[in-house]
Design an enzyme around this catalytic site. Sequence first.
Site, PDB file in Angstrom:
ATOM      1  N   GLY A   1     -57.886 -10.705   8.736  1.00 36.58           N
ATOM      2  CA  GLY A   1     -58.251 -11.708   7.967  1.00 36.58           C
ATOM      3  C   GLY A   1     -56.822 -12.631   7.296  1.00 36.58           C
ATOM      4  O   GLY A   1     -56.595 -13.615   7.598  1.00 36.58           O
ATOM      5  N   GLY A   2     -56.087 -11.353   6.020  1.00 37.50           N
ATOM      6  CA  GLY A   2     -55.383 -11.955   5.467  1.00 37.50           C
ATOM      7  C   GLY A   2     -54.211 -12.882   6.553  1.00 37.50           C
ATOM      8  O   GLY A   2     -53.159 -13.766   5.784  1.00 37.50           O
TER       9      GLY A   2
ATOM     10  N   HIS B   1     -69.906  -8.891   8.093  1.00 41.05           N
ATOM     11  CA  HIS B   1     -69.609  -8.825   7.695  1.00 41.05           C
ATOM     12  C   HIS B   1     -69.019  -7.743   6.516  1.00 41.05           C
ATOM     13  O   HIS B   1     -70.557  -7.627   5.681  1.00 41.05           O
ATOM     14  CB  HIS B   1     -68.462  -9.615   7.472  1.00 41.05           C
ATOM     15  CG  HIS B   1     -67.160  -9.907   6.876  1.00 41.05           C
ATOM     16  ND1 HIS B   1     -66.697  -8.691   5.897  1.00 41.05           N
ATOM     17  CD2 HIS B   1     -65.846  -9.492   7.868  1.00 41.05           C
ATOM     18  CE1 HIS B   1     -65.623  -8.644   5.485  1.00 41.05           C
ATOM     19  NE2 HIS B   1     -64.243  -9.293   6.988  1.00 41.05           N
TER      20      HIS B   1
ATOM     21  N   SER C   1     -56.711  -5.167   7.446  1.00 39.81           N
ATOM     22  CA  SER C   1     -55.358  -5.271   7.588  1.00 39.81           C
ATOM     23  C   SER C   1     -54.493  -4.807   8.638  1.00 39.81           C
ATOM     24  O   SER C   1     -53.000  -4.715   8.733  1.00 39.81           O
ATOM     25  CB  SER C   1     -55.141  -4.116   6.648  1.00 39.81           C
ATOM     26  OG  SER C   1     -54.823  -3.979   5.380  1.00 39.81           O
TER      27      SER C   1
ATOM     28  N   GLY D   1     -58.427  -5.303   3.556  1.00 33.53           N
ATOM     29  CA  GLY D   1     -57.611  -6.146   2.320  1.00 33.53           C
ATOM     30  C   GLY D   1     -56.683  -5.182   1.547  1.00 33.53           C
ATOM     31  O   GLY D   1     -56.808  -5.921   0.565  1.00 33.53           O
TER      32      GLY D   1
ATOM     33  N   ASN E   1     -60.548 -14.491  10.711  1.00 35.91           N
ATOM     34  CA  ASN E   1     -61.260 -14.720   9.095  1.00 35.91           C
ATOM     35  C   ASN E   1     -60.704 -15.462   7.748  1.00 35.91           C
ATOM     36  O   ASN E   1     -60.471 -14.121   7.803  1.00 35.91           O
ATOM     37  CB  ASN E   1     -62.205 -13.912   9.120  1.00 35.91           C
ATOM     38  CG  ASN E   1     -62.989 -13.276   8.162  1.00 35.91           C
ATOM     39  OD1 ASN E   1     -63.349 -14.442   7.034  1.00 35.91           O
ATOM     40  ND2 ASN E   1     -63.631 -12.323   7.522  1.00 35.91           N
ATOM     41  N   TRP E   2     -61.422 -16.586   7.829  1.00 35.60           N
ATOM     42  CA  TRP E   2     -60.395 -16.808   6.458  1.00 35.60           C
ATOM     43  C   TRP E   2     -60.626 -16.901   5.062  1.00 35.60           C
ATOM     44  O   TRP E   2     -60.395 -17.227   4.528  1.00 35.60           O
ATOM     45  CB  TRP E   2     -60.290 -18.025   6.183  1.00 35.60           C
ATOM     46  CG  TRP E   2     -59.205 -19.214   7.550  1.00 35.60           C
ATOM     47  CD1 TRP E   2     -58.862 -18.251   8.924  1.00 35.60           C
ATOM     48  CD2 TRP E   2     -58.654 -20.776   8.409  1.00 35.60           C
ATOM     49  NE1 TRP E   2     -58.049 -19.149   9.948  1.00 35.60           N
ATOM     50  CE2 TRP E   2     -58.271 -20.485   9.657  1.00 35.60           C
ATOM     51  CE3 TRP E   2     -59.750 -21.801   8.148  1.00 35.60           C
ATOM     52  CZ2 TRP E   2     -58.196 -21.444   9.753  1.00 35.60           C
ATOM     53  CZ3 TRP E   2     -59.120 -23.108   8.903  1.00 35.60           C
ATOM     54  CH2 TRP E   2     -58.558 -23.015  10.111  1.00 35.60           C
ATOM     55  N   LYS E   3     -62.260 -15.673   5.147  1.00 39.77           N
ATOM     56  CA  LYS E   3     -63.038 -15.736   4.536  1.00 39.77           C
ATOM     57  C   LYS E   3     -62.428 -17.079   2.765  1.00 39.77           C
ATOM     58  O   LYS E   3     -62.393 -18.261   3.482  1.00 39.77           O
ATOM     59  CB  LYS E   3     -62.540 -15.000   3.048  1.00 39.77           C
ATOM     60  CG  LYS E   3     -62.456 -13.229   4.580  1.00 39.77           C
ATOM     61  CD  LYS E   3     -61.896 -11.722   3.969  1.00 39.77           C
ATOM     62  CE  LYS E   3     -61.807 -11.075   5.267  1.00 39.77           C
ATOM     63  NZ  LYS E   3     -61.478  -9.769   4.732  1.00 39.77           N
TER      64      LYS E   3
ATOM     65  N   GLU F   1     -64.437  -2.861  11.352  1.00 40.56           N
ATOM     66  CA  GLU F   1     -63.768  -2.816  10.572  1.00 40.56           C
ATOM     67  C   GLU F   1     -63.962  -1.796   9.295  1.00 40.56           C
ATOM     68  O   GLU F   1     -64.939  -2.482   8.915  1.00 40.56           O
ATOM     69  CB  GLU F   1     -64.504  -4.339   9.875  1.00 40.56           C
ATOM     70  CG  GLU F   1     -63.765  -5.322  10.532  1.00 40.56           C
ATOM     71  CD  GLU F   1     -63.295  -6.317   9.980  1.00 40.56           C
ATOM     72  OE1 GLU F   1     -62.259  -6.922  10.168  1.00 40.56           O
ATOM     73  OE2 GLU F   1     -64.710  -7.023   8.770  1.00 40.56           O
TER      74      GLU F   1
ATOM     75  N   GLU G   1     -68.230  -7.056   2.855  1.00 43.45           N
ATOM     76  CA  GLU G   1     -68.242  -8.344   2.737  1.00 43.45           C
ATOM     77  C   GLU G   1     -69.755  -9.201   2.331  1.00 43.45           C
ATOM     78  O   GLU G   1     -69.824  -8.908   0.800  1.00 43.45           O
ATOM     79  CB  GLU G   1     -66.746  -9.195   2.064  1.00 43.45           C
ATOM     80  CG  GLU G   1     -65.732  -8.302   1.605  1.00 43.45           C
ATOM     81  CD  GLU G   1     -65.084  -9.471   2.479  1.00 43.45           C
ATOM     82  OE1 GLU G   1     -64.315 -10.651   3.112  1.00 43.45           O
ATOM     83  OE2 GLU G   1     -63.848  -9.012   3.306  1.00 43.45           O
TER      84      GLU G   1
END
Length: 254
Positions: A235-236, A97, A214, A175, A11-13, A169, A99
């Site tokens: 994510g990251g 998600h 993470s 993150g 997930n590149w956000k 999640e 967010e």
Amino acid sequence: MANRIPIVVGNWKLHKTISESSELVTELKNQLGTVRDVQIGVCPVFTSLAAVTKRLEDSNIMVGAQNSFYENSGAWTGEVSAEMLVDAGCDFVLVGHSERRAKFGDTDADVSRKARAALDAGLRVIICCGESESERDAGKTNERVGQQISAAMDVLKADDLEKVVVAYEPVWAIGTGRTATPAQAQEVHAFIRGLLGDRFGAAGTGIRLQYGGSVKPANAQALMSEPDIDGALVGGASLKVADFVAIVKAARPG
Ligand code: 13P
């Protein structure tokens, strides 16, 4: 991980221009193009979708969007429908998600409608769920995750489930560098699988469940070795080719 095919999705956000996205997937295709025992996906921003789907045409890497809307067209400024994602070449979409839930007000009911609309448009869906830190501290993890899964189950049918993945999640692990321990994640995954099994029988217990929060090369294998963790939503670390490739390789069975 039983005999469910592992699934690892990036997930590149809100990252990467069109050219940066194309560059990243070109490299992923070079390094992961022959992997057949793990299902792989990436979720770029909307503006990169068409370029990325073109670049990944006929490859083993699926393309998904990070969100979609539940109506197909109309006066909904700023929204993108599931049918439009199909038109752009997407295979799947993330819904719910944390967010989106926390920052854009997506309710459990919105997430369910989005999941239904996406399935009706022919997409696969990854339904995200997870508790906040205060909910965990208050001992309400199962209650909150149970509400999210119940709302989603209300719009699903057993026949849909082969196109559905649930991503657990925990919000406090996203993150933050604070990963859930494999045991903590496994406990919630087993709970989710139990809920789906109670409602849908074998189709429910056979669903694939991803952990997200993470995930890194250093913890991926331990998490995905747990019996109810069938993959990762990353994510990251999905923005770095070497890290994402290592996480995909950590998901390979046997
Ligand atoms: P991080 O891997 O950056 O913690 O993000 C997890 C996530 O939200 C994936 O959807």
